[in-house]
Enzyme design. Sequence first.
Site, PDB file in Angstrom:
ATOM      1  N   GLY A  40       0.801  -1.219   0.000  1.00 62.07           N
ATOM      2  CA  GLY A  40       0.000   0.000   0.000  1.00 62.07           C
ATOM      3  C   GLY A  40       0.833   1.269   0.000  1.00 62.07           C
ATOM      4  O   GLY A  40       0.565   2.199  -0.762  1.00 62.07           O
ATOM      5  N   GLU A  41       1.861   1.299   0.841  1.00 67.64           N
ATOM      6  CA  GLU A  41       2.693   2.502   0.903  1.00 67.64           C
ATOM      7  C   GLU A  41       3.496   2.683  -0.373  1.00 67.64           C
ATOM      8  O   GLU A  41       3.677   3.809  -0.838  1.00 67.64           O
ATOM      9  CB  GLU A  41       3.621   2.480   2.112  1.00 67.64           C
ATOM     10  CG  GLU A  41       4.406   3.775   2.248  1.00 67.64           C
ATOM     11  CD  GLU A  41       4.862   4.077   3.660  1.00 67.64           C
ATOM     12  OE1 GLU A  41       5.405   5.177   3.846  1.00 67.64           O
ATOM     13  OE2 GLU A  41       4.674   3.250   4.554  1.00 67.64           O
ATOM     14  N   SER A  42       3.951   1.597  -0.953  1.00 64.74           N
ATOM     15  CA  SER A  42       4.682   1.694  -2.223  1.00 64.74           C
ATOM     16  C   SER A  42       3.798   2.306  -3.299  1.00 64.74           C
ATOM     17  O   SER A  42       4.207   3.247  -3.990  1.00 64.74           O
ATOM     18  CB  SER A  42       5.173   0.315  -2.665  1.00 64.74           C
ATOM     19  OG  SER A  42       6.107  -0.198  -1.749  1.00 64.74           O
TER      20      SER A  42
END
Length: 115
Positions: free
Chosen positions: A38-40
């Site tokens: 998700g953060e990527s």
Amino acid sequence: MGVEIIEFDREHAVARMPVEGNTQPIGLLHGGAYCVLGESLGSMHANYLAGEGRVAVGVDINATHTGSATSGWVTGTCRVIHAGRTLTVHEIVVTDDNGRRCSTLRITNLIRDAK
């Protein structure tokens, strides 16, 4: 982590990640792995939207895990909730191979001048 980008445009980004190699000792996809995916996606998309001479840096991430993948792949679909001059907010929905939602993430990025 084995993340593979599938789609990437102004409106959304999609990537997938294998469950194998990213599990907890009991065989479930690790919650942190969902966060990595998700953060990527959210950070890459925010930097794309930031434009020339600007960068996006994460200031908040939230994840709610509602399912557990144990094999195959998970797919993250990232969509813009807000794209302002100084903040972006993205929602990332992660599903398993059967299309079942496993995790929902929200990331907020601050956009600033690159220095």
